[in-house]
Design an enzyme around this catalytic site. Structure first.
Site, PDB file in Angstrom:
ATOM      1  CG  ASN A 115      20.483   4.793 -23.394  1.00 16.50           C
ATOM      2  OD1 ASN A 115      19.692   5.075 -22.486  1.00 16.50           O
ATOM      3  ND2 ASN A 115      21.598   5.473 -23.614  1.00 16.50           N
ATOM      4  CD1 TRP A 116      14.286   2.681 -24.797  1.00 14.34           C
ATOM      5  CD2 TRP A 116      12.651   2.597 -23.279  1.00 14.34           C
ATOM      6  NE1 TRP A 116      13.532   1.570 -25.062  1.00 14.34           N
ATOM      7  CE2 TRP A 116      12.515   1.493 -24.148  1.00 14.34           C
ATOM      8  CE3 TRP A 116      11.720   2.745 -22.243  1.00 14.34           C
ATOM      9  CZ2 TRP A 116      11.501   0.542 -24.018  1.00 14.34           C
ATOM     10  CZ3 TRP A 116      10.709   1.804 -22.096  1.00 14.34           C
ATOM     11  CH2 TRP A 116      10.592   0.710 -22.976  1.00 14.34           C
ATOM     12  CG  HIS A 144      25.599   6.974 -22.393  1.00 11.43           C
ATOM     13  ND1 HIS A 144      25.601   8.252 -22.916  1.00 11.43           N
ATOM     14  CD2 HIS A 144      25.035   6.187 -23.328  1.00 11.43           C
ATOM     15  CE1 HIS A 144      25.045   8.215 -24.119  1.00 11.43           C
ATOM     16  NE2 HIS A 144      24.698   6.974 -24.397  1.00 11.43           N
ATOM     17  CD  GLU A 177      23.522  10.999 -24.108  1.00 13.82           C
ATOM     18  OE1 GLU A 177      22.718  10.449 -23.337  1.00 13.82           O
ATOM     19  OE2 GLU A 177      23.447  10.907 -25.352  1.00 13.82           O
ATOM     20  CD  GLU A 194      26.745   4.087 -26.875  1.00 22.82           C
ATOM     21  OE1 GLU A 194      25.760   3.473 -27.298  1.00 22.82           O
ATOM     22  OE2 GLU A 194      26.662   5.064 -26.113  1.00 22.82           O
ATOM     23  N   GLY A 227      20.011   4.177 -29.145  1.00 19.90           N
ATOM     24  CA  GLY A 227      19.340   5.282 -28.464  1.00 19.90           C
ATOM     25  C   GLY A 227      18.052   5.650 -29.172  1.00 19.90           C
ATOM     26  N   GLY A 228      18.102   6.686 -29.999  1.00 22.44           N
ATOM     27  CA  GLY A 228      16.900   7.232 -30.647  1.00 22.44           C
ATOM     28  C   GLY A 228      16.005   6.180 -31.293  1.00 22.44           C
TER      29      GLY A 228
END
Ligand code: PEP
Length: 255
Positions: free
Chosen positions: A9-10, A95, A97, A167, A234-235
């Site tokens: 997930n960029w 997600h 976020e 998550e 992610g990161g």
């Protein structure tokens, strides 16, 4: 037996050139991770450019979000049909976020899950508790509530086409990864929820990914748990060697 999936997930990172370069590095080295399915989820504006790089390779293409309507007066939104047009197979939905910063409810995410499935997209649907919820001992209750709301109205055939990503919000982007045991406990709960609502054979087939500060250093312990079928990263997915280092540790899940 479930084949593990490692998806990147960029988020809202990179520019066109660096997104293409990262995709190229991943495609070129994907054969080094034969036991993992791979996918990258670039920002929507780079889906087309990245899609050209991954086309015909082992690396799947996913979007980070979509709207549930097919078309119309929905300024700023992107439909699942548009994602399909760009060659997407996957779409991340719900997600944390989006749930916590943009106010998406489980009911709202549920509409998107139905829309994605109707279009033949594979939704990677995120659930997970906040730190305060975990500390209050409410994790199982929060997961059940999100599960019930987010997957409402799906029949067994549809559930089989869903990928769930557990998550924990406290682990996302914090460097505080869940222990393999903490993650396994919730993955098992999710599998039991699927078995309760559908049947055991459905529960045994649905892929459940873990996400939250996964790196090449901690992936081994997580990916060897019996109910963890891959990772949403992610990161660490912004660095090809980290992402591929995670994927190299994938193995079929058998429980
Ligand atoms: C994510 O946001 O999906 C995620 C897992 O992020 P990170 O790996 O950076 O914690």
């Amino acid at each position: 037996m479930r084949r593990q999936l490692i998806a990147g997930n960029w988020k809202m990172n990179l520019n066109r050139a660096s997104a293409v370069a990262l995709a190229l590095q991943i495609v070129e080295k994907a054969d080094g991770c034969p036991r993992a399915d791979l996918a990258v989820c670039p920002p929507a504006v780079y889906l087309e450019a990245v899609g050209k790089v991954v086309a015909g390779s082992r690396v799947g293409l996913g979007a980070q979000n979509m709207f549930y309507q097919l078309s119309g007066a929905f300024t700023g939104e992107i439909s699942g049909e548009m994602l399909r047009d760009l060659g997407c197979q996957y779409v991340i939905l719900g997600h944390s976020e989006r749930r916590n910063i943009l106010g998406e409810s489980s009911e709202f995410v549920n509409r998107k899950v139905h829309a994605a499935l109707n279009l033949g997209l594979t939704p990677m649907v995120c659930v997970g508790e906040l730190l305060a919820e975990r500390e209050a001992g409410d994790t199982a209750q929060v997961i059940r509530r999100q599960f019930d709301g987010t997957f409402s109205g799906l029949n067994a055939e549809e559930m089989l086409r869903v990928i769930i990503a557990y998550e924990p919000v406290w682990a996302i982007g914090t460097g505080k990864v869940a222990t393999p045991e903490q993650a396994q406990e919730v993955h098992l709960q999710l599998r039991q929820l699927i078995a309760e609502r559908y049947q055991e054979s459905v529960a045994q087939q649905v892929k459940i990914l873990y996400g939250g500060s996964v790196t090449a250093e901690n992936a081994g312990g997580l990916l060897s748990q019996p109910d963890i079928d891959g990772a949403l990263v992610g990161g660490a997915s912004l660095k090809a060697e980290q992402f591929l280092g995670i994927a190299a540790q994938a193995r079929d899940t058998q429980n």
